[in-house]
Design a protein around this motif. Structure first.
Motif, PDB file in Angstrom:
ATOM      1  N   UNK A  26     -14.603   4.196  -2.212  1.00 33.15           N
ATOM      2  CA  UNK A  26     -14.464   4.133  -0.752  1.00 33.15           C
ATOM      3  C   UNK A  26     -13.984   2.752  -0.311  1.00 33.15           C
ATOM      4  N   UNK A  27     -14.550   1.686  -0.887  1.00 32.15           N
ATOM      5  CA  UNK A  27     -14.111   0.327  -0.563  1.00 32.15           C
ATOM      6  C   UNK A  27     -12.645   0.124  -0.927  1.00 32.15           C
ATOM      7  N   UNK A  28     -12.260   0.607  -2.121  1.00 32.76           N
ATOM      8  CA  UNK A  28     -10.889   0.416  -2.595  1.00 32.76           C
ATOM      9  C   UNK A  28      -9.897   1.130  -1.682  1.00 32.76           C
ATOM     10  N   UNK A  29     -10.193   2.391  -1.334  1.00 39.75           N
ATOM     11  CA  UNK A  29      -9.269   3.149  -0.493  1.00 39.75           C
ATOM     12  C   UNK A  29      -9.195   2.596   0.933  1.00 39.75           C
ATOM     13  N   UNK A  30     -10.266   1.971   1.417  1.00 42.91           N
ATOM     14  CA  UNK A  30     -10.195   1.380   2.752  1.00 42.91           C
ATOM     15  C   UNK A  30      -9.379   0.087   2.746  1.00 42.91           C
ATOM     16  N   UNK A  31      -9.398  -0.630   1.630  1.00 41.01           N
ATOM     17  CA  UNK A  31      -8.620  -1.876   1.565  1.00 41.01           C
ATOM     18  C   UNK A  31      -7.193  -1.656   1.065  1.00 41.01           C
ATOM     19  N   UNK A  32      -6.959  -0.608   0.285  1.00 37.84           N
ATOM     20  CA  UNK A  32      -5.629  -0.285  -0.266  1.00 37.84           C
ATOM     21  C   UNK A  32      -5.310   1.175   0.067  1.00 37.84           C
ATOM     22  N   UNK A  33      -4.982   1.527   1.319  1.00 37.46           N
ATOM     23  CA  UNK A  33      -4.883   2.923   1.724  1.00 37.46           C
ATOM     24  C   UNK A  33      -3.584   3.645   1.356  1.00 37.46           C
ATOM     25  N   UNK A  34      -2.551   2.935   0.913  1.00 32.95           N
ATOM     26  CA  UNK A  34      -1.252   3.574   0.677  1.00 32.95           C
ATOM     27  C   UNK A  34      -0.946   3.725  -0.807  1.00 32.95           C
ATOM     28  N   UNK A  35      -0.225   4.788  -1.145  1.00 35.00           N
ATOM     29  CA  UNK A  35       0.195   5.044  -2.525  1.00 35.00           C
ATOM     30  C   UNK A  35       1.221   3.981  -2.944  1.00 35.00           C
ATOM     31  N   UNK A  36       0.934   3.281  -4.041  1.00 36.83           N
ATOM     32  CA  UNK A  36       1.822   2.203  -4.464  1.00 36.83           C
ATOM     33  C   UNK A  36       3.148   2.748  -5.008  1.00 36.83           C
ATOM     34  N   UNK A  37       3.147   3.925  -5.613  1.00 31.70           N
ATOM     35  CA  UNK A  37       4.400   4.482  -6.145  1.00 31.70           C
ATOM     36  C   UNK A  37       5.293   4.985  -5.009  1.00 31.70           C
ATOM     37  N   UNK A  38       4.698   5.568  -3.972  1.00 37.22           N
ATOM     38  CA  UNK A  38       5.490   5.987  -2.817  1.00 37.22           C
ATOM     39  C   UNK A  38       6.111   4.777  -2.135  1.00 37.22           C
ATOM     40  N   UNK A  39       5.349   3.685  -2.041  1.00 33.84           N
ATOM     41  CA  UNK A  39       5.886   2.465  -1.430  1.00 33.84           C
ATOM     42  C   UNK A  39       7.080   1.943  -2.213  1.00 33.84           C
ATOM     43  N   UNK A  40       7.012   2.012  -3.555  1.00 32.46           N
ATOM     44  CA  UNK A  40       8.153   1.567  -4.381  1.00 32.46           C
ATOM     45  C   UNK A  40       9.388   2.424  -4.126  1.00 32.46           C
ATOM     46  N   UNK A  41       9.158   3.718  -3.783  1.00 31.26           N
ATOM     47  CA  UNK A  41      10.275   4.630  -3.516  1.00 31.26           C
ATOM     48  C   UNK A  41      10.730   4.583  -2.066  1.00 31.26           C
ATOM     49  N   UNK A  42      10.084   3.755  -1.237  1.00 28.89           N
ATOM     50  CA  UNK A  42      10.486   3.608   0.153  1.00 28.89           C
ATOM     51  C   UNK A  42       9.794   4.559   1.109  1.00 28.89           C
ATOM     52  N   UNK A  68      -5.338   1.027  -8.976  1.00 29.69           N
ATOM     53  CA  UNK A  68      -4.265   1.160  -8.001  1.00 29.69           C
ATOM     54  C   UNK A  68      -4.491   2.452  -7.229  1.00 29.69           C
ATOM     55  N   UNK A  69      -3.952   2.518  -6.028  1.00 32.23           N
ATOM     56  CA  UNK A  69      -4.070   3.708  -5.193  1.00 32.23           C
ATOM     57  C   UNK A  69      -2.819   4.555  -5.356  1.00 32.23           C
ATOM     58  N   UNK A  70      -3.028   5.863  -5.570  1.00 29.42           N
ATOM     59  CA  UNK A  70      -1.918   6.801  -5.699  1.00 29.42           C
ATOM     60  C   UNK A  70      -2.175   8.035  -4.840  1.00 29.42           C
ATOM     61  N   UNK A  71      -1.100   8.687  -4.396  1.00 30.83           N
ATOM     62  CA  UNK A  71      -1.245   9.997  -3.770  1.00 30.83           C
ATOM     63  C   UNK A  71      -1.527  11.000  -4.889  1.00 30.83           C
ATOM     64  N   UNK A  72      -1.960  12.190  -4.524  1.00 31.22           N
ATOM     65  CA  UNK A  72      -2.357  13.157  -5.538  1.00 31.22           C
ATOM     66  C   UNK A  72      -1.181  13.547  -6.452  1.00 31.22           C
ATOM     67  N   UNK A  73       0.006  13.722  -5.868  1.00 33.48           N
ATOM     68  CA  UNK A  73       1.169  14.124  -6.673  1.00 33.48           C
ATOM     69  C   UNK A  73       1.530  13.052  -7.703  1.00 33.48           C
ATOM     70  N   UNK A  74       1.553  11.794  -7.287  1.00 37.44           N
ATOM     71  CA  UNK A  74       1.869  10.719  -8.233  1.00 37.44           C
ATOM     72  C   UNK A  74       0.756  10.549  -9.263  1.00 37.44           C
ATOM     73  N   UNK A  75      -0.494  10.780  -8.870  1.00 34.94           N
ATOM     74  CA  UNK A  75      -1.593  10.656  -9.827  1.00 34.94           C
ATOM     75  C   UNK A  75      -1.482  11.730 -10.912  1.00 34.94           C
ATOM     76  N   UNK A  76      -1.139  12.952 -10.521  1.00 31.49           N
ATOM     77  CA  UNK A  76      -0.956  14.015 -11.519  1.00 31.49           C
ATOM     78  C   UNK A  76       0.194  13.683 -12.460  1.00 31.49           C
ATOM     79  N   UNK A  77       1.289  13.171 -11.911  1.00 34.09           N
ATOM     80  CA  UNK A  77       2.454  12.817 -12.722  1.00 34.09           C
ATOM     81  C   UNK A  77       2.114  11.705 -13.713  1.00 34.09           C
ATOM     82  N   UNK A  78       1.445  10.657 -13.238  1.00 38.77           N
ATOM     83  CA  UNK A  78       1.090   9.531 -14.106  1.00 38.77           C
ATOM     84  C   UNK A  78       0.089   9.958 -15.174  1.00 38.77           C
TER      85      UNK A  78
END
Length: 98
Positions: A26-42, A68-78
């Protein structure tokens, strides 16, 4: 000596679990709320999964330097790539890859 299928391996790395693990997530997701792989893709996508950069099964540490924080789709892929599995493309109704 045999061990039960559910028993933890004696050489398994320590992993934070239970209430403390939920609080860290919960602490991690509140401080890092965005998917890092999506951010790399714009893209801007809310992260839903806390991922270990280096998997625990491959010797990664279970501390915040390896998270690291990931969206569900990127987490499944990784996770599939970490396990050496092939990623199947999604095919749309028209027969083309989505």
């Amino acid at each position: 000596m045999t061990r039960k299928a559910w028993a933890k391996r004696p050489d398994a790395p320590a992993r934070l679990s239970g209430r403390k693990g939920q609080q860290r997530r919960a602490r991690w997701l509140s401080s890092q709320p965005l998917c890092v792989m999506c951010e790399r893709e714009g893209f801007i996508t809310a992260g839903t999964d806390v991922d270990h950069v280096t998997p625990l099964s491959k010797g990664g540490a279970d501390d915040e330097s390896n998270l690291q924080t990931l969206c569900h789709a990127h987490h499944q892929e990784k996770s599939a790539l970490d396990k050496g599995q092939r990623i199947r493309p999604t095919i749309g109704l028209d027969g083309w890859q989505v």
